[in-house]
Design an enzyme around this catalytic site. Structure first.
Site, PDB file in Angstrom:
ATOM      1  N   CYS A  43       0.841  -1.199   0.000  1.00 14.65           N
ATOM      2  CA  CYS A  43       0.000   0.000   0.000  1.00 14.65           C
ATOM      3  C   CYS A  43       0.881   1.256   0.000  1.00 14.65           C
ATOM      4  O   CYS A  43       1.987   1.256   0.542  1.00 14.65           O
ATOM      5  CB  CYS A  43      -0.907   0.000   1.234  1.00 14.65           C
ATOM      6  SG  CYS A  43      -2.049   1.406   1.269  1.00 14.65           S
ATOM      7  N   ASP A  45       0.401   3.781   1.694  1.00 13.82           N
ATOM      8  CA  ASP A  45       0.376   4.380   3.032  1.00 13.82           C
ATOM      9  C   ASP A  45       1.804   4.691   3.511  1.00 13.82           C
ATOM     10  O   ASP A  45       2.688   3.830   3.450  1.00 13.82           O
ATOM     11  CB  ASP A  45      -0.300   3.385   3.997  1.00 13.82           C
ATOM     12  CG  ASP A  45      -0.629   4.031   5.337  1.00 13.82           C
ATOM     13  OD1 ASP A  45      -1.815   4.077   5.675  1.00 13.82           O
ATOM     14  OD2 ASP A  45       0.309   4.490   6.030  1.00 13.82           O
ATOM     15  N   ARG A  47       3.059   4.888   6.259  1.00 17.02           N
ATOM     16  CA  ARG A  47       3.551   4.137   7.423  1.00 17.02           C
ATOM     17  C   ARG A  47       3.981   2.719   7.065  1.00 17.02           C
ATOM     18  O   ARG A  47       4.697   2.077   7.821  1.00 17.02           O
ATOM     19  CB  ARG A  47       2.453   4.064   8.499  1.00 17.02           C
ATOM     20  CG  ARG A  47       1.982   5.422   8.978  1.00 17.02           C
ATOM     21  CD  ARG A  47       0.645   5.325   9.687  1.00 17.02           C
ATOM     22  NE  ARG A  47      -0.420   4.858   8.805  1.00 17.02           N
ATOM     23  CZ  ARG A  47      -1.668   4.633   9.189  1.00 17.02           C
ATOM     24  NH1 ARG A  47      -2.010   4.809  10.456  1.00 17.02           N
ATOM     25  NH2 ARG A  47      -2.579   4.225   8.320  1.00 17.02           N
ATOM     26  N   HIS A  99      -1.965  -3.937   4.990  1.00 18.75           N
ATOM     27  CA  HIS A  99      -1.712  -3.528   6.382  1.00 18.75           C
ATOM     28  C   HIS A  99      -3.033  -3.219   7.061  1.00 18.75           C
ATOM     29  O   HIS A  99      -3.972  -2.734   6.424  1.00 18.75           O
ATOM     30  CB  HIS A  99      -0.775  -2.301   6.431  1.00 18.75           C
ATOM     31  CG  HIS A  99      -1.371  -1.052   5.872  1.00 18.75           C
ATOM     32  ND1 HIS A  99      -1.866  -0.042   6.662  1.00 18.75           N
ATOM     33  CD2 HIS A  99      -1.592  -0.643   4.596  1.00 18.75           C
ATOM     34  CE1 HIS A  99      -2.344   0.929   5.892  1.00 18.75           C
ATOM     35  NE2 HIS A  99      -2.192   0.592   4.641  1.00 18.75           N
ATOM     36  N   CYS A 102      -5.836   0.189   7.068  1.00 16.57           N
ATOM     37  CA  CYS A 102      -5.639   0.676   5.702  1.00 16.57           C
ATOM     38  C   CYS A 102      -6.817   1.570   5.296  1.00 16.57           C
ATOM     39  O   CYS A 102      -7.967   1.127   5.256  1.00 16.57           O
ATOM     40  CB  CYS A 102      -5.519  -0.505   4.736  1.00 16.57           C
ATOM     41  SG  CYS A 102      -5.250   0.008   3.027  1.00 16.57           S
TER      42      CYS A 102
HETATM   43 CO    CO Z   1      -3.366   1.259   3.040  1.00 18.45          CO
END
Ligand code: CO
Length: 221
Positions: A43, A45, A47, A99, A102
């Site tokens: 992803c 993302d 993090r 994750h 998400c």
């Molecule tokens: Co995500």
């Protein structure tokens, strides 16, 4: 006051210096070629990093990240990345890593018009539809959300296996193997969903078998 990009150039300078201090030939060697064993599909993302969470160095992992680690046959980016990784880099493992927490998966759980994101989220909503009975039976919303993240990883693994290049390369070389993982932000741990790649391949070939071509069969070991 928003952070400027200057800090990045300062960081980069320090990084270059530290790498050269360790090995004066580091960048000379890095520039030569890449030979990664892993393709990581994760992803976007901020993090859920790729190299850092896996402890891998530059040159060790080919990476594709998008919202909610989606592999969609109509998305040229994911199909091109997989094709290149399998046929040219000859990666040994393809990892789909979702994750928990998400945002993309969360958005797909809500019935809201999100404009341009709608077609992207639809691939994830399709995962919900496929597993609606199981997901709807989970009363606790957080648990349902976590399970949806896991099932999305599973379905994206299946989408990887649907690709002809993956099926052909596996028949010829017994690689790449597809893995489904989830990164748990709260603990920092990677959880292996233990996706049964062989079983998926056998199951999926009833519908998606693309390896009966004479070329593949003639080269089969
Ligand atoms: Co995500």
């Amino acid at each position: 006051m928003p952070k400027s990009c200057e800090i990045i150039f300062e960081n980069n300078k320090k990084w270059v210096e530290s790498k050269i201090a360790e090995n004066p030939e580091y960048f000379h060697e890095l520039a030569k070629t890449q030979n990664p064993d892993y393709l990581y599909i994760g992803c976007s993302d901020s993090r859920a990093t790729a190299e850092e969470l896996m402890g891998l160095k530059p040159g060790e992992v080919f990476v594709m990240r998008n919202i909610a680690n989606v592999v969609n046959t109509l998305d040229m980016s994911s199909t091109a990345v997989i094709q290149y990784a399998v046929e040219h880099l000859k990666v040994k493992h393809i990892i789909v890593c979702g994750h928990y927490n998400c945002g993309g998966v969360k958005s797909a759980m809500t019935s809201e018009d999100l404009g341009l994101l709608n077609p992207w989220l639809r691939t994830i909503r399709d995962v919900y539809r496929l597993h609606q009975r199981e997901l709807d039976s989970i009363e606790d919303e957080t648990k349902r959300y976590d399970r949806f993240v896991e099932l999305n990883v599973q379905e994206q693994c299946i989408n990887v296996v649907k690709m002809a290049c993956v099926q052909e390369r596996y028949i010829l070389e017994e690689f790449p193997i597809v893995h489904g993982w989830v990164f748990d932000l709260k603990s920092g741990k990677i959880i292996d969903l233990k996706i049964d790649f062989e079983k998926i391949l056998i199951d999926i070939q009833k519908i998606y078998n693309l390896t009966n071509s004479d070329w593949v069969m003639s080269r089969k070991r």
